[in-house]
Enzyme design. Structure first.
Site, short mmCIF file in Angstrom:
data_model
loop_
_atom_site.label_atom_id
_atom_site.label_comp_id
_atom_site.label_asym_id
_atom_site.label_seq_id
_atom_site.Cartn_x
_atom_site.Cartn_y
_atom_site.Cartn_z
N TYR A 123 1.82 2.51 0.25
CA TYR A 123 1.47 1.51 -0.77
C TYR A 123 2.67 0.58 -0.63
O TYR A 123 2.51 -0.73 -0.57
CB TYR A 123 1.28 1.96 -1.90
CG TYR A 123 0.91 1.00 -3.11
CD1 TYR A 123 -0.15 0.06 -3.16
CD2 TYR A 123 1.87 0.98 -4.15
CE1 TYR A 123 -0.25 -0.77 -4.06
CE2 TYR A 123 1.56 -0.02 -5.33
CZ TYR A 123 0.65 -0.89 -5.31
OH TYR A 123 0.32 -1.86 -5.94
N SER A 135 4.22 -6.49 -5.95
CA SER A 135 4.63 -5.11 -7.03
C SER A 135 6.33 -5.20 -6.77
O SER A 135 6.79 -5.44 -5.99
CB SER A 135 3.91 -3.96 -6.40
OG SER A 135 4.34 -2.92 -7.23
O1 NJP Z 1 -5.95 -2.42 -10.77
P1 NJP Z 1 -7.68 -2.49 -10.81
P2 NJP Z 1 -5.00 -3.81 -11.33
N1 NJP Z 1 -12.05 -5.91 -2.09
O2 NJP Z 1 -8.04 -1.19 -10.31
C1 NJP Z 1 -10.52 -5.14 -6.79
C2 NJP Z 1 -1.26 -4.77 -8.32
N2 NJP Z 1 -0.51 -3.95 -9.17
O3 NJP Z 1 -5.45 -4.68 -12.06
O4 NJP Z 1 -13.79 -4.51 -5.81
C3 NJP Z 1 -12.14 -6.62 -3.12
O5 NJP Z 1 -7.76 -2.56 -12.53
C4 NJP Z 1 -11.21 -4.28 -7.87
O6 NJP Z 1 -12.54 -4.68 -7.92
P3 NJP Z 1 -13.83 -3.69 -7.11
C5 NJP Z 1 -2.35 -3.79 -7.62
O7 NJP Z 1 -1.57 -3.53 -6.41
C6 NJP Z 1 -0.85 -3.15 -10.15
O8 NJP Z 1 -3.69 -3.00 -12.07
O9 NJP Z 1 -14.84 -4.24 -7.93
N3 NJP Z 1 -11.53 -6.50 -4.29
C7 NJP Z 1 -10.57 -4.63 -9.07
O10 NJP Z 1 -11.02 -5.84 -9.63
C8 NJP Z 1 -3.42 -5.20 -7.33
O11 NJP Z 1 -3.14 -5.83 -6.12
C9 NJP Z 1 0.06 -2.23 -10.78
O12 NJP Z 1 -13.36 -2.33 -7.32
C10 NJP Z 1 -11.09 -5.27 -4.34
C11 NJP Z 1 -9.01 -5.12 -8.65
O13 NJP Z 1 -9.05 -5.22 -7.21
C12 NJP Z 1 -3.36 -5.75 -8.45
O14 NJP Z 1 -2.15 -5.50 -9.22
C13 NJP Z 1 1.36 -2.46 -10.42
C14 NJP Z 1 -11.17 -4.20 -3.25
C15 NJP Z 1 -8.04 -4.03 -8.95
O15 NJP Z 1 -8.26 -3.85 -10.24
C16 NJP Z 1 -4.32 -5.56 -9.58
O16 NJP Z 1 -4.60 -4.37 -9.78
C17 NJP Z 1 1.72 -3.35 -9.64
C18 NJP Z 1 -11.75 -4.56 -1.98
N4 NJP Z 1 -11.68 -4.13 -0.90
C19 NJP Z 1 1.01 -3.95 -8.91
N5 NJP Z 1 -10.38 -3.12 -3.61
C20 NJP Z 1 -0.42 -1.34 -12.01
N6 NJP Z 1 -1.70 -1.17 -12.30
O17 NJP Z 1 0.43 -0.60 -12.13
C21 NJP Z 1 -10.08 -3.39 -5.00
O18 NJP Z 1 2.95 -3.30 -9.35
N7 NJP Z 1 -10.64 -4.66 -5.33
#
Ligand code: NJP
Length: 265
Positions: A158, A145
């Site tokens: 974070y 990020s």
């Molecule tokens: O977010 P979201 P993003 N074990 O919430 C999964 C970074 N980022 O696509 O487990 C396994 O739509 C969750 O799946 P589920 C951010 O830090 C974002 O934006 O089914 N999986 C979902 O598929 C992250 O690293 C922004 O709930 C787990 C996914 O993660 C990445 O981008 C800005 C889990 C999250 O999808 C993807 O985020 C930035 C677990 N314990 C960086 N916990 C932004 N959106 O603004 C969650 O700089 N997931």
């Protein structure tokens, strides 16, 4: 758009049930890659699996995995290797954030963010590294990020996790450079995904940064374009990365002048 270099490649994506992860999966499937999609929401994964298999006639496996459970990580990746033989590209994308000031963050929230964003990412990486080194081929892409470059108020925990991801990624890149294994970090600014449902419960940040939110399809496109290419970092949007360069050079001045801009949460 078909990216020829991805045809028939074995790609594992964590956090593939939504957001950037699901978009990356869609683009890889369109290029004929074999996919393994991981997340906790197995129903969403199965839905995506069906869509991709029907539309692109590619092989898509799904596993329910909480990346913070390192025993489960070991079991799932062991099974992936039995079925696929090897992994060409690992996209460590699973992650979440909670915007809180340090004094308000609970121990569970602190541990939770580190367990998923840092330990989970390292555990998945550890599982693919030996074979990538042995085959002298592979690419590890870590979704970090801009918060890993500039820490801002209400992002103390974070930001700390994403700084850790960048530190790990930079060292790893040097460790494997003689083994022809590529390592890329992705440092986006705010992206319009479900991320903010958890991170920004009051909606203040989303409202304040709405005008420069990135779209997940755009970010995913940049990530997929970098696959199997020697790309050190992907920084989006460009102007935000310029800020982080100036920050490294003049941190005190930048924090003073940027105070209002940093307090968007
Ligand atoms: O977010 P979201 P993003 N074990 O919430 C999964 C970074 N980022 O696509 O487990 C396994 O739509 C969750 O799946 P589920 C951010 O830090 C974002 O934006 O089914 N999986 C979902 O598929 C992250 O690293 C922004 O709930 C787990 C996914 O993660 C990445 O981008 C800005 C889990 C999250 O999808 C993807 O985020 C930035 C677990 N314990 C960086 N916990 C932004 N959106 O603004 C969650 O700089 N997931």
């Amino acid at each position: 758009m078909v990216r020829e270099q991805l045809k028939g490649k074995n790609i594992v994506i964590t956090g593939a049930s939504g957001g950037i992860g699901a978009e990356i999966a869609r683009l890889c499937a369109a290029s004929g890659s074999n996919l393994v999609l991981l997340a906790r929401s197995i129903d969403k994964l199965v839905q995506l699996q069906n869509q991709l298999q029907q539309k692109h006639q590619v092989k898509v496996d799904v596993y329910q995995l909480d990346v913070s459970d390192t025993n489960q990580v070991k079991e799932v990746f062991t099974d992936i290797f039995i079925k696929m033989g090897h992994v060409d590209i690992l996209v460590n994308n699973a992650g979440f954030g909670i915007f809180r000031e340090a004094h308000q963050a609970s121990f569970d929230e602190i541990k939770g963010m580190f367990d998923v964003n840092v330990v989970g990412l390292m555990a998945c990486t550890s599982m693919v590294l030996p074979k990538m080194r042995e085959r002298r081929f592979g690419h590890i892409i870590n979704i970090a990020s801009q918060a890993g470059k500039i820490a801002t108020p209400k992002s103390s925990v974070y930001s700390a996790t994403k700084h850790a991801v960048l530190g790990y990624t930079n060292a790893l890149r040097m460790e494997v450079s003689d083994f022809n294994v590529l390592v890329t970090s992705v440092n986006p600014g705010p992206i319009a995904t479900n991320f903010f449902n958890i991170a920004d419960e009051k909606g203040t940040y989303v409202k304040n940064v709405q005008r420069f939110m990135l779209q997940p399809e755009y970010v995913a496109g940049k990530v997929v374009d970098s696959m199997l290419k020697k790309t050190r970092e992907i920084n989006l949007p460009r102007w935000m990365n310029m800020g982080s360069i100036v920050y490294v050079l003049f941190p005190r001045l930048f924090e003073r002048l940027g105070k209002k801009a940093f307090n968007q949460k």
